[in-house]
Motif scaffolding. Structure first.
Motif, PDB file in Angstrom:
ATOM      1  N   ARG A   1      44.297  42.841  36.839  1.00  0.00           N
ATOM      2  CA  ARG A   1      43.946  41.556  36.212  1.00  0.00           C
ATOM      3  C   ARG A   1      43.578  40.484  37.239  1.00  0.00           C
ATOM      4  N   LEU A   2      43.746  40.768  38.516  1.00  0.00           N
ATOM      5  CA  LEU A   2      43.348  39.805  39.542  1.00  0.00           C
ATOM      6  C   LEU A   2      41.831  39.740  39.705  1.00  0.00           C
ATOM      7  N   GLU A   3      41.113  40.601  39.002  1.00  0.00           N
ATOM      8  CA  GLU A   3      39.653  40.566  38.925  1.00  0.00           C
ATOM      9  C   GLU A   3      38.970  40.927  40.237  1.00  0.00           C
ATOM     10  N   GLY A   4      39.657  41.729  41.060  1.00  0.00           N
ATOM     11  CA  GLY A   4      39.010  42.252  42.244  1.00  0.00           C
ATOM     12  C   GLY A   4      38.045  43.360  41.888  1.00  0.00           C
ATOM     13  N   GLN A   5      37.729  44.188  42.862  1.00  0.00           N
ATOM     14  CA  GLN A   5      36.743  45.239  42.632  1.00  0.00           C
ATOM     15  C   GLN A   5      37.264  46.573  43.149  1.00  0.00           C
ATOM     16  N   SER A   6      37.086  47.623  42.342  1.00  0.00           N
ATOM     17  CA  SER A   6      37.474  48.948  42.786  1.00  0.00           C
ATOM     18  C   SER A   6      36.556  49.396  43.922  1.00  0.00           C
ATOM     19  N   THR A   7      37.085  50.201  44.821  1.00  0.00           N
ATOM     20  CA  THR A   7      36.296  50.742  45.930  1.00  0.00           C
ATOM     21  C   THR A   7      36.420  52.261  45.934  1.00  0.00           C
ATOM     22  N   HIS A   8      35.291  52.922  46.110  1.00  0.00           N
ATOM     23  CA  HIS A   8      35.344  54.383  46.178  1.00  0.00           C
ATOM     24  C   HIS A   8      34.315  54.960  47.157  1.00  0.00           C
ATOM     25  N   SER A   9      33.624  54.078  47.902  1.00  0.00           N
ATOM     26  CA  SER A   9      32.643  54.557  48.863  1.00  0.00           C
ATOM     27  C   SER A   9      32.870  53.905  50.230  1.00  0.00           C
ATOM     28  N   PHE A  10      32.504  54.633  51.268  1.00  0.00           N
ATOM     29  CA  PHE A  10      32.620  54.148  52.644  1.00  0.00           C
ATOM     30  C   PHE A  10      31.273  54.327  53.323  1.00  0.00           C
TER      31      PHE A  10
ATOM     32  N   LEU B   1      33.089  43.468  48.952  1.00  0.00           N
ATOM     33  CA  LEU B   1      33.035  42.500  47.863  1.00  0.00           C
ATOM     34  C   LEU B   1      34.408  42.377  47.228  1.00  0.00           C
ATOM     35  N   VAL B   2      34.816  41.149  46.947  1.00  0.00           N
ATOM     36  CA  VAL B   2      36.064  40.907  46.228  1.00  0.00           C
ATOM     37  C   VAL B   2      35.727  40.187  44.917  1.00  0.00           C
ATOM     38  N   GLU B   3      36.682  39.480  44.351  1.00  0.00           N
ATOM     39  CA  GLU B   3      36.443  38.861  43.052  1.00  0.00           C
ATOM     40  C   GLU B   3      35.389  37.761  43.133  1.00  0.00           C
ATOM     41  N   GLY B   4      34.686  37.574  42.013  1.00  0.00           N
ATOM     42  CA  GLY B   4      33.750  36.466  41.900  1.00  0.00           C
ATOM     43  C   GLY B   4      32.511  36.560  42.750  1.00  0.00           C
ATOM     44  N   GLY B   5      32.190  37.733  43.288  1.00  0.00           N
ATOM     45  CA  GLY B   5      31.012  37.858  44.129  1.00  0.00           C
ATOM     46  C   GLY B   5      31.212  37.393  45.554  1.00  0.00           C
ATOM     47  N   ASP B   6      32.453  37.038  45.933  1.00  0.00           N
ATOM     48  CA  ASP B   6      32.726  36.660  47.317  1.00  0.00           C
ATOM     49  C   ASP B   6      32.708  37.905  48.201  1.00  0.00           C
TER      50      ASP B   6
ATOM     51  N   GLY C   1      40.238  52.774  45.803  1.00  0.00           N
ATOM     52  CA  GLY C   1      41.080  51.660  46.199  1.00  0.00           C
ATOM     53  C   GLY C   1      40.723  50.423  45.401  1.00  0.00           C
ATOM     54  N   PHE C   2      41.107  49.264  45.923  1.00  0.00           N
ATOM     55  CA  PHE C   2      40.865  48.010  45.209  1.00  0.00           C
ATOM     56  C   PHE C   2      40.742  46.902  46.240  1.00  0.00           C
ATOM     57  N   ALA C   3      39.759  46.021  46.057  1.00  0.00           N
ATOM     58  CA  ALA C   3      39.539  44.916  46.982  1.00  0.00           C
ATOM     59  C   ALA C   3      39.769  43.598  46.253  1.00  0.00           C
ATOM     60  N   VAL C   4      40.646  42.753  46.807  1.00  0.00           N
ATOM     61  CA  VAL C   4      40.976  41.473  46.186  1.00  0.00           C
ATOM     62  C   VAL C   4      41.439  40.517  47.277  1.00  0.00           C
ATOM     63  N   SER C   5      41.221  39.231  47.079  1.00  0.00           N
ATOM     64  CA  SER C   5      41.612  38.261  48.106  1.00  0.00           C
ATOM     65  C   SER C   5      43.124  38.224  48.256  1.00  0.00           C
ATOM     66  N   ARG C   6      43.572  37.984  49.491  1.00  0.00           N
ATOM     67  CA  ARG C   6      44.997  37.958  49.766  1.00  0.00           C
ATOM     68  C   ARG C   6      45.712  36.816  49.050  1.00  0.00           C
ATOM     69  N   SER C   7      45.061  35.694  48.855  1.00  0.00           N
ATOM     70  CA  SER C   7      45.738  34.577  48.196  1.00  0.00           C
ATOM     71  C   SER C   7      46.172  34.979  46.792  1.00  0.00           C
TER      72      SER C   7
ATOM     73  N   LYS D   1      48.625  30.690  50.345  1.00  0.00           N
ATOM     74  CA  LYS D   1      47.677  30.213  51.356  1.00  0.00           C
ATOM     75  C   LYS D   1      46.542  31.218  51.508  1.00  0.00           C
ATOM     76  N   HIS D   2      45.348  30.704  51.669  1.00  0.00           N
ATOM     77  CA  HIS D   2      44.167  31.547  51.829  1.00  0.00           C
ATOM     78  C   HIS D   2      44.267  32.368  53.116  1.00  0.00           C
ATOM     79  N   LYS D   3      44.027  33.675  53.001  1.00  0.00           N
ATOM     80  CA  LYS D   3      44.018  34.564  54.157  1.00  0.00           C
ATOM     81  C   LYS D   3      42.795  35.466  54.066  1.00  0.00           C
ATOM     82  N   VAL D   4      42.272  35.838  55.212  1.00  0.00           N
ATOM     83  CA  VAL D   4      41.068  36.661  55.204  1.00  0.00           C
ATOM     84  C   VAL D   4      41.359  38.127  55.486  1.00  0.00           C
ATOM     85  N   CYS D   5      42.524  38.440  55.989  1.00  0.00           N
ATOM     86  CA  CYS D   5      42.837  39.825  56.322  1.00  0.00           C
ATOM     87  C   CYS D   5      43.485  40.521  55.135  1.00  0.00           C
ATOM     88  N   GLY D   6      43.350  41.833  55.100  1.00  0.00           N
ATOM     89  CA  GLY D   6      44.070  42.608  54.098  1.00  0.00           C
ATOM     90  C   GLY D   6      43.486  42.581  52.712  1.00  0.00           C
TER      91      GLY D   6
END
Length: 403
Positions: A78-87, A231-236, A103-109, A51-56
């Motif tokens: 391979r989930l195609e998220g995006q690495s994070t290294h700046s705040f 930013l997460v996968e696909g430019g979302d 770190g890494f940013a990717v959608s919870r689903s 299920k689609h979730k927006v948190c986490g």
């Protein structure tokens, strides 16, 4: 679909060594580790899996270490998220940019589907669209459960034909308010000053929000709360905020509240194209965030993740605590299954306090600071003028989260 769920319930085995309630990161990892330890494990999820979730959306370095320890490093990438290294923080008249551990940013689903699939591959059984209620502990020897177990009642979403199962150990990871533990010995306290959570995903948000930087966690701090974007996968673009309930009501809607936080902090407000409800994003909210629980273990039940108490996180720490707790609790579960309940419950209470509760100290301080604008303004200005102090804070944060 309802009939499919009911058929699964009717055909479900009634006796388990470990039952895990909640299919989010804490529960799925607990199920993975329990199954890998050779325990007969059932994972129960209230919603449809994936299920689609927006948190986490943010996985910090500690969360990534847990996933790597489970052999999931490459699968997560391979989930195609995006690495994070700046705040990048803006708010209270100041601005701060710092490099942080990767770190890494990717959608919870996507993440949740991966973890549940891994649990199944490890040998766990999984059932979704089912509610679980832990039964109260036996009040007398006559009420004791058979074979050293505790009962759990299961219902399909429409509550047809309830069934009852038995478990030697129960891991509760069903989120804020731990609904599966109502009418049991577990009680919680909600902080009077607690914020509530709101969040959404802007599909293809990089196009309408070009100021959002890749590989960066953005934070807007304002008098009504604080908001994060990544930013997460696909430019979302994933949006999440902790806001004062009074401020939210005054704004009239989650999207207006989020946009107001951005504007007050000094970021561009949400573009007009994203301000109308529609297919581009789905806003969701949470109940009060800041909570504590009177115990984390009792009578074969072990509580992990948000269900064990929630501290408003800063840059993905909530996910790290959930994942670390899901992996850590397995040792106590194994002891409980062996029959030594006193040791199992004492061990989990001790492990949780030392490795989860204590590591939340920095977030408690930051959450307090962000609720006091005068202090926050001073803190941001000092941090911006003396970056070395901020670096030492981040280093300390890294030490605490690595404990």
């Amino acid at each position: 679909m309802i009939h499919d769920v009911q058929a699964k319930l009717d055909g479900l085995e009634r006796h388990w060594e470990c039952v895990v309630i909640g299919g989010g990161p804490a529960g799925a990892i607990a199920a993975i580790c329990s199954a890998k330890a050779g325990l007969k494990t059932l994972l129960i999820e209230r919603h449809a899996l994936g299920k689609h979730k927006v948190c986490g959306a943010c996985l910090n370095h500690r969360a990534l270490r847990v996933l790597t320890s489970l052999g999931l490093h490459d699968a997560v990438r391979r989930l195609e998220g995006q690495s994070t290294h700046s705040f990048w923080l803006k708010g209270f008249g100041g601005e701060l940019e710092r490099r942080v551990p990767e770190g890494f940013a990717v959608s919870r689903s996507r993440l949740d589907r991966l973890l549940v699939t891994t649990a199944i591959e490890a040998g766990a059984s999984v059932i979704d669209r089912v509610t679980a209620t832990v039964e109260a502990p036996a009040s007398s020897a006559a009420d004791a459960q058979p074979n050293g177990t505790r009962g759990v009642r299961l219902n399909s979403v429409r509550q047809q034909n309830e069934i009852r199962i038995q478990a030697k150990a129960i891991v509760v990871a069903d989120g804020l308010g731990h609904p599966s533990l109502k009418s049991t010995e577990f009680e919680e306290r909600i902080a009077e000053s607690s914020h509530v959570g709101i969040g959404a995903v802007v599909i293809d948000g990089r196009d309408s929000m070009p100021w959002v930087r890749p590989h960066t966690i953005h934070m807007a701090a304002a008098s009504g709360g604080y908001a994060g974007l990544v930013l997460v996968e696909g430019g979302d673009v994933n949006l999440a905020a902790a806001v004062d309930p009074t401020f939210l009501r005054a704004c009239g809607s989650p999207e207006k509240a989020f946009s107001a936080l951005l504007g007050e902090a000094g970021f561009p407000s949400l573009p007009a194209s994203t301000m109308s409800l529609g297919h581009r994003r789905q806003w969701r909210g949470t109940p009060s965030l800041s909570r504590s629980i009177n115990r984390v273990a009792s009578e074969r039940v072990f509580v992990v993740g948000d269900a064990s108490g929630y501290v408003e996180p800063f840059t993905g720490e909530g996910m790290a605590w959930a994942m670390h707790g899901g992996a850590l609790v397995t040792r106590s579960v194994k002891i409980a299954v062996s029959g030594d309940l006193e040791t199992a419950e004492a061990d989990w209470a001790q492990d949780w306090r030392r490795q989860i509760y204590q590591s939340q100290r920095t977030c408690r301080r930051l959450a307090w600071l962000l609720r006091h604008p005068t202090v926050a303004k001073f803190g941001v200005s000092i941090a911006a003028r003396f970056p070395g102090l901020t670096g030492r804070l981040i280093d300390q944060f890294d030490v605490e989260l690595s404990a």
